[in-house]
Design a protein around this motif. Structure first.
Motif, short mmCIF file in Angstrom:
data_model
loop_
_atom_site.label_atom_id
_atom_site.label_comp_id
_atom_site.label_asym_id
_atom_site.label_seq_id
_atom_site.Cartn_x
_atom_site.Cartn_y
_atom_site.Cartn_z
N MET A 199 34.38 44.89 46.77
CA MET A 199 35.56 45.10 45.93
C MET A 199 35.49 44.15 44.74
SD MET A 199 38.85 45.69 48.34
CE MET A 199 38.69 44.11 49.13
N ALA A 200 35.70 44.72 43.59
CA ALA A 200 35.63 43.90 42.39
C ALA A 200 37.04 43.53 41.94
CB ALA A 200 34.90 44.66 41.29
N HIS A 201 37.48 42.45 42.43
CA HIS A 201 38.74 41.93 41.90
C HIS A 201 38.68 40.41 41.93
CE1 HIS A 201 40.40 40.56 45.76
NE2 HIS A 201 39.84 41.62 46.27
N GLN A 202 39.49 39.82 41.11
CA GLN A 202 39.56 38.36 41.05
C GLN A 202 40.19 37.84 42.33
OE1 GLN A 202 38.53 36.29 38.43
NE2 GLN A 202 37.51 38.19 37.85
N PRO A 203 39.82 36.64 42.78
CA PRO A 203 40.53 36.04 43.90
C PRO A 203 42.01 35.91 43.58
CG PRO A 203 38.62 34.71 43.26
CD PRO A 203 38.79 35.78 42.22
N TYR A 204 42.81 35.95 44.61
CA TYR A 204 44.23 35.66 44.44
C TYR A 204 44.42 34.16 44.64
CZ TYR A 204 45.55 40.56 44.27
OH TYR A 204 45.70 41.87 43.89
N THR A 205 44.92 33.49 43.63
CA THR A 205 45.11 32.05 43.69
C THR A 205 46.55 31.69 43.34
OG1 THR A 205 44.51 31.73 41.35
CG2 THR A 205 42.72 31.67 42.94
N GLY A 206 46.98 30.57 43.87
CA GLY A 206 48.33 30.12 43.55
C GLY A 206 48.62 28.82 44.24
N GLY A 207 49.90 28.47 44.28
CA GLY A 207 50.29 27.22 44.93
C GLY A 207 51.72 26.87 44.61
N CYS A 208 52.05 25.65 44.97
CA CYS A 208 53.42 25.17 44.79
C CYS A 208 53.69 24.78 43.35
CB CYS A 208 53.67 24.00 45.73
SG CYS A 208 52.73 22.54 45.24
N ALA A 209 54.92 24.40 43.08
CA ALA A 209 55.31 24.09 41.70
C ALA A 209 54.66 22.82 41.17
CB ALA A 209 56.84 23.98 41.62
N CYS A 210 54.36 21.85 42.04
CA CYS A 210 53.80 20.58 41.54
C CYS A 210 52.28 20.55 41.61
CB CYS A 210 54.40 19.40 42.30
SG CYS A 210 53.68 19.08 43.93
N GLY A 211 51.67 21.52 42.30
CA GLY A 211 50.21 21.59 42.35
C GLY A 211 49.57 20.87 43.51
N ALA A 212 50.38 20.26 44.39
CA ALA A 212 49.81 19.49 45.51
C ALA A 212 49.21 20.41 46.59
CB ALA A 212 50.88 18.59 46.13
N VAL A 213 49.77 21.60 46.75
CA VAL A 213 49.27 22.57 47.74
C VAL A 213 48.82 23.81 46.99
CG1 VAL A 213 49.78 23.92 49.80
CG2 VAL A 213 50.86 21.69 49.49
N ARG A 214 47.57 24.20 47.24
CA ARG A 214 46.96 25.33 46.52
C ARG A 214 46.31 26.27 47.53
NH1 ARG A 214 47.67 26.81 41.71
NH2 ARG A 214 45.52 27.54 41.66
N TYR A 215 46.26 27.54 47.18
CA TYR A 215 45.55 28.49 48.04
C TYR A 215 44.69 29.41 47.18
CZ TYR A 215 49.23 31.73 46.58
OH TYR A 215 50.09 32.49 45.83
N THR A 216 43.66 29.96 47.82
CA THR A 216 42.85 31.00 47.18
C THR A 216 42.28 31.90 48.26
OG1 THR A 216 40.98 31.48 45.72
CG2 THR A 216 40.81 29.50 47.05
N THR A 217 42.28 33.19 48.00
CA THR A 217 41.68 34.13 48.94
C THR A 217 40.87 35.15 48.16
OG1 THR A 217 42.07 35.80 50.63
CG2 THR A 217 43.78 35.56 48.96
N PRO A 218 39.71 35.54 48.71
CA PRO A 218 38.89 36.54 48.03
C PRO A 218 39.39 37.96 48.29
CG PRO A 218 37.79 35.85 50.03
CD PRO A 218 39.05 35.01 49.90
N HIS A 219 40.34 38.10 49.22
CA HIS A 219 40.75 39.45 49.64
C HIS A 219 41.89 39.98 48.79
CE1 HIS A 219 38.19 39.17 53.11
NE2 HIS A 219 38.72 37.99 53.42
N ALA A 220 42.07 41.27 48.87
CA ALA A 220 43.22 41.92 48.25
C ALA A 220 44.34 42.01 49.29
CB ALA A 220 42.85 43.32 47.77
N PRO A 221 45.58 41.96 48.84
CA PRO A 221 46.68 42.06 49.81
C PRO A 221 46.72 43.44 50.44
CG PRO A 221 47.51 42.11 47.55
CD PRO A 221 46.04 41.81 47.46
N ILE A 222 47.18 43.47 51.70
CA ILE A 222 47.33 44.75 52.39
C ILE A 222 48.76 45.27 52.29
CG2 ILE A 222 45.46 44.35 54.03
CD1 ILE A 222 47.85 43.76 56.08
N PHE A 223 49.68 44.42 51.90
CA PHE A 223 51.08 44.84 51.84
C PHE A 223 51.78 43.95 50.82
CE2 PHE A 223 55.46 45.06 53.92
CZ PHE A 223 55.67 46.40 53.62
N GLN A 224 52.59 44.58 49.97
CA GLN A 224 53.33 43.82 48.97
C GLN A 224 54.77 44.34 48.99
OE1 GLN A 224 51.10 42.94 45.25
NE2 GLN A 224 49.66 44.51 45.93
N ASN A 225 55.69 43.44 49.25
CA ASN A 225 57.07 43.92 49.46
C ASN A 225 58.12 42.94 48.95
OD1 ASN A 225 56.30 42.15 51.73
ND2 ASN A 225 58.29 42.69 52.59
#
Ligand SMILES: [Zn+2]
Ligand SMILES: [Zn+2]
Length: 139
Positions: free
Chosen positions: A1-27
């Motif tokens: 699958m050609a998509h960018q990783p999903y990245t994000g985190g908290c407002a101050c930047g202390a906790v960050r996440y990244t996943t190579p997968h696409a979401p299976i559900f968005q609600n």
């Protein structure tokens, strides 16, 4: 699958996440827990099916709450700024959900459904074109 990783985190930047997968559900979710946590009418979530592949940096704090359907939800938030960063489900540990606005690119959120419409508040109108569930559909 050609998509960018999903990245994000908290407002101050202390906790960050990244996943190579696409979401299976968005609600959007109008359950009471999402209302209390968000301080407004609903939460907005992207759920990924491969929680083990989500790379998380920084140390999140946790609290647990029973969902409207009785399942335990484990919320992770940044202990510095208090922002919710992800959510796991005791009965479905393979899933991990992140709040839509925690994404680095929140425009990538593409809501497909509304859950817990039964708890919706009259002042919180959601796109009527979305598939709506009175409660949470079983995965
Ligand atoms: Zn933070
Ligand atoms: Zn909810």
């Amino acid at each position: 699958m050609a998509h960018q990783p999903y990245t994000g985190g908290c407002a101050c930047g202390a906790v960050r996440y990244t996943t190579p997968h696409a979401p299976i559900f968005q609600n959007h979710c109008q359950c009471r827990d999402c209302q209390r946590r968000s301080g407004t009418g609903h939460g907005s979530w992207l759920t990924f099916a491969d929680s083990a592949d989500m790379a998380i940096t920084g140390e999140a704090a946790h609290w647990e709450v029973a969902a409207d359907n009785g399942n335990m939800k484990r919320h992770a938030f940044c202990p510095v700024c208090g922002t919710p960063v992800y959510l796991r489900f005791a009965n479905a540990p393979q899933f991990i959900a992140v709040p839509a606005a925690s994404l680095d690119e929140p425009r990538r959120f593409e809501p497909q459904a509304l859950t817990f419409r039964v708890r919706g508040l009259p002042w919180d109108s959601i796109d009527p074109a979305l598939q709506a569930f009175e409660r949470m559909p079983t995965a």
